[in-house]
Design a protein around this motif. Structure first.
Motif, PDB file in Angstrom:
ATOM      1  N   VAL A  63       0.753  -1.030  -0.067  1.00 20.34           N
ATOM      2  CA  VAL A  63      -0.003  -0.060   0.045  1.00 20.34           C
ATOM      3  C   VAL A  63       0.908   1.190  -0.062  1.00 20.34           C
ATOM      4  O   VAL A  63       0.601   2.293  -0.727  1.00 20.34           O
ATOM      5  N   TYR A  64       1.740   1.260   0.822  1.00 20.78           N
ATOM      6  CA  TYR A  64       2.686   2.500   1.002  1.00 20.78           C
ATOM      7  C   TYR A  64       3.632   2.668  -0.545  1.00 20.78           C
ATOM      8  O   TYR A  64       3.640   3.858  -1.022  1.00 20.78           O
ATOM      9  N   ASP A  65       3.832   1.513  -1.145  1.00 13.54           N
ATOM     10  CA  ASP A  65       4.825   1.604  -2.378  1.00 13.54           C
ATOM     11  C   ASP A  65       3.720   2.157  -3.460  1.00 13.54           C
ATOM     12  O   ASP A  65       4.017   3.089  -4.266  1.00 13.54           O
ATOM     13  N   LYS A  66       2.536   1.885  -3.735  1.00 12.61           N
ATOM     14  CA  LYS A  66       1.462   2.228  -4.537  1.00 12.61           C
ATOM     15  C   LYS A  66       1.373   3.747  -4.407  1.00 12.61           C
ATOM     16  O   LYS A  66       1.132   4.409  -5.153  1.00 12.61           O
ATOM     17  N   LEU A  67       1.162   4.087  -2.919  1.00 16.97           N
ATOM     18  CA  LEU A  67       0.845   5.319  -2.771  1.00 16.97           C
ATOM     19  C   LEU A  67       2.006   6.289  -3.109  1.00 16.97           C
ATOM     20  O   LEU A  67       1.749   7.689  -3.705  1.00 16.97           O
ATOM     21  N   LYS A  68       3.151   5.852  -2.730  1.00  9.82           N
ATOM     22  CA  LYS A  68       4.417   6.591  -2.903  1.00  9.82           C
ATOM     23  C   LYS A  68       4.553   6.995  -4.437  1.00  9.82           C
ATOM     24  O   LYS A  68       4.942   7.837  -5.199  1.00  9.82           O
ATOM     25  N   PHE A  69       4.344   5.685  -5.241  1.00  8.04           N
ATOM     26  CA  PHE A  69       4.197   5.807  -6.709  1.00  8.04           C
ATOM     27  C   PHE A  69       3.176   7.098  -7.378  1.00  8.04           C
ATOM     28  O   PHE A  69       3.742   7.645  -8.233  1.00  8.04           O
TER      29      PHE A  69
END
Length: 544
Positions: free
Chosen positions: A201-207
């Motif tokens: 979830v963090y990686d998706k939002l950071k992207f």
């Protein structure tokens, strides 16, 4: 001629509260040196608290004195002893260190001759007064923070997704800040779905453009501030607790605590031994011979363990756990809820989850408003570009920023829309889980299985080869699931029936039974209402 280093210290709060000034201290110290023929080797300025000696300028000065033989003052001068320290223990320790270096600390406005023993008592008074003042101020600050938190005010820096704003009266408040707030909403929404882990979830939002570290992200999803609560610190006579904040939360309390349950379950996930699962009815079963409560044992065979419900008394009764379990499960599988109760249960479930549905509706509306504002911002920027008031590069930056935010909000709108459709489907599944309790029993984890069995079963079940559903279930279950053996007769007047649309659960239950030409008393109706609500809470855990 003696030599000295002038030490000038003032903390930020002292400047604001008492008007201390480094310039004033410097002038007074220089004047003292001129009158007493003291050579000034250096002037040290410090903007730090005196609660201990972990101060940058002081530490650097001590290192210099210890290592540089050419820099060795006879004295360290300061105006008053509270400039030196506000901690008695640390002060005496530092004085001892300076004495070993042949350096004498001295307050020019509170001079003390350490050759006179009585002056050490006066020094203790000076230092104790400063420490007491510091501690009193610290207590006052903590009390002020606690009082403000109890009233719902946020006293720290604005969290991610919010910013500080001053009202026309000069009061501070925290307001929602985009696009950060949308990232936070998306984080809770994605985590609540249960499929994705926190890192993904963090990686998706950071992207998508969120700017925060993974550790900060963890603090965000654990912070109750985002559901409208403020953490109130504890005290000697009161434990830490949460208070309703005056700020607007980004997610509902139901959604926040659902995410916490998911995070906790991942953190504390434990292996459930076959023994605990196999001996599920231990605590309910009683011996058919001596009527004692049965316990559970495991017997080791050639290739595996075999589990038994066992009586500890002299009768020595025991029975294979698997066999008794199968018989009891077969009986529970016979339960089918009366349709009026299934319809009533759906209303109860919707009522319990009402806040969640309202949260989704509000979120949908806020998304639409945010998109309209972003589109308006692009149109306004385009208008300024045509007028020549901004450069083309500035317009592209504004447009790209808005397009990124609109894209993020669009993804979140799709997720929420899908979730709302899925919620209605899951409600229908939940009604099936209520109508056929065996379905729910298969889905629950062991602790919740025990809770469900406690809701449904009588306290004492005789371990029989032919258990009957009417004998193992309590009055509430027999009423809801329309077991023919239940015969209840009680007088109830027509005036006690529900005559309006208010959702009064007990009255609805009495009314339902009245229409079936079966009258029940209020005590049983209350038990039925409690059953429906507790059953709904268990069902929510497995909604999919």
């Amino acid at each position: 001629m003696s030599t000295a280093v002038l030490y000038i210290r003032v903390s930020t709060d002292e400047q604001a509260i008492k008007g201390y000034s480094q310039r004033s201290q410097k002038e007074r110290l220089i004047k003292f040196c001129q009158l007493h023929n003291v050579e000034i080797l250096d002037i040290i300025f410090e903007d730090y608290s005196a609660k201990n000696f972990k101060r940058p300028a002081w530490s650097a000065m001590m290192v210099r004195i210890k290592r540089n033989k050419l820099f060795h003052p006879d004295q360290i001068l300061f105006t008053t002893w509270d400039r030196f320290s506000r901690n008695i223990g640390d002060a005496y320790y530092m004085i001892a260190q300076l004495e070993r270096l042949n350096v004498r600390p001295q307050a020019t406005e509170q001079e003390l001759d350490f050759a006179i023993p009585e002056n050490k008592i006066i020094l203790a008074v000076y230092l104790a007064s400063s420490q007491a003042e510091n501690e009193r101020r610290s207590i006052s600050i903590r009390q002020g923070i606690k009082k403000a938190r109890q009233e719902g005010h946020w006293t720290s820096n604005a969290p991610f997704g919010y910013s500080r704003q001053f009202s026309t009266t000069g009061k501070k408040s925290v307001v929602i800040k985009e696009p950060e707030a949308s990232y936070v909403k998306s984080a809770f929404g994605l985590l609540a779905e249960g499929g994705a882990n926190t890192k993904s979830v963090y990686d998706k939002l950071k992207f998508l453009g969120m700017e925060c570290s993974i550790s900060h992200f963890w603090r965000i999803i654990k912070n109750p501030f985002y559901c409208g609560l403020v953490a109130v610190p504890g005290s000697v006579d009161e434990k830490p607790h949460l208070a309703d904040g005056i700020h607007q939360g980004l997610v509902s309390k139901l959604l926040f605590y659902k995410v916490q349950d998911i995070l906790d379950s991942r953190k504390h996930r434990t292996f459930i031994s076959p023994k605990k699962e196999t001996l599920l009815f231990r605590g309910f079963l009683y011996c058919p011979i001596c009527n004692s409560k049965l316990t559970g044992i495991a017997s080791k065979g050639k290739s595996k363990h075999y589990y038994y419900y066992h009586c500890r008394s002299k009768c020595g009764f025991r029975v294979r756990a698997e066999r008794i379990n199968d018989l009891l499960f077969l009986e529970l599988a016979k339960l089918t809820a009366d349709k009026p109760y299934a319809d009533l249960y759906k209303k109860v479930l919707k009522t319990i989850r009402e806040e969640f549905f309202e949260e989704q509706s509000v979120t949908q509306r806020s998304f639409s408003v945010s998109i309209d504002k972003l589109i308006g911002r692009v149109l306004k920027a385009n208008e300024l570009l045509l007028k020549g008031e901004i450069e083309a590069e500035d317009f592209r930056l504004i447009r790209n920023d808005c397009e990124k935010s609109i894209s993020l909000i669009g993804l979140e709108m799709d997720r929420v829309t899908s979730a709302m459709k899925e919620n209605e489907n899951s409600l229908n599944k939940s009604v099936l889980d209520f109508s056929y309790p065996g379905r729910l029993l298969d889905k629950l984890e062991l602790p919740d299985k025990i809770k469900l069995l406690t809701l449904m079963l009588v306290d004492r079940i005789v371990a029989s080869s032919e258990p009957k559903i009417e004998d193992i279930t309590n009055d509430t279950v027999r009423l809801i699931y329309n077991l023919s053996s239940l015969k209840i007769s009680a007088k109830i007047s027509y005036e006690n029936r529900v005559k309006n649309d208010d959702f009064n659960l007990v009255s609805r239950i009495c009314n339902l039974e009245f229409e079936k030409e079966t009258a029940i008393d209020d005590d049983l109706a209350i038990k039925v209402g409690d059953f429906l609500e507790n059953y709904a809470k268990l069902t929510i855990k497995v909604l999919s």
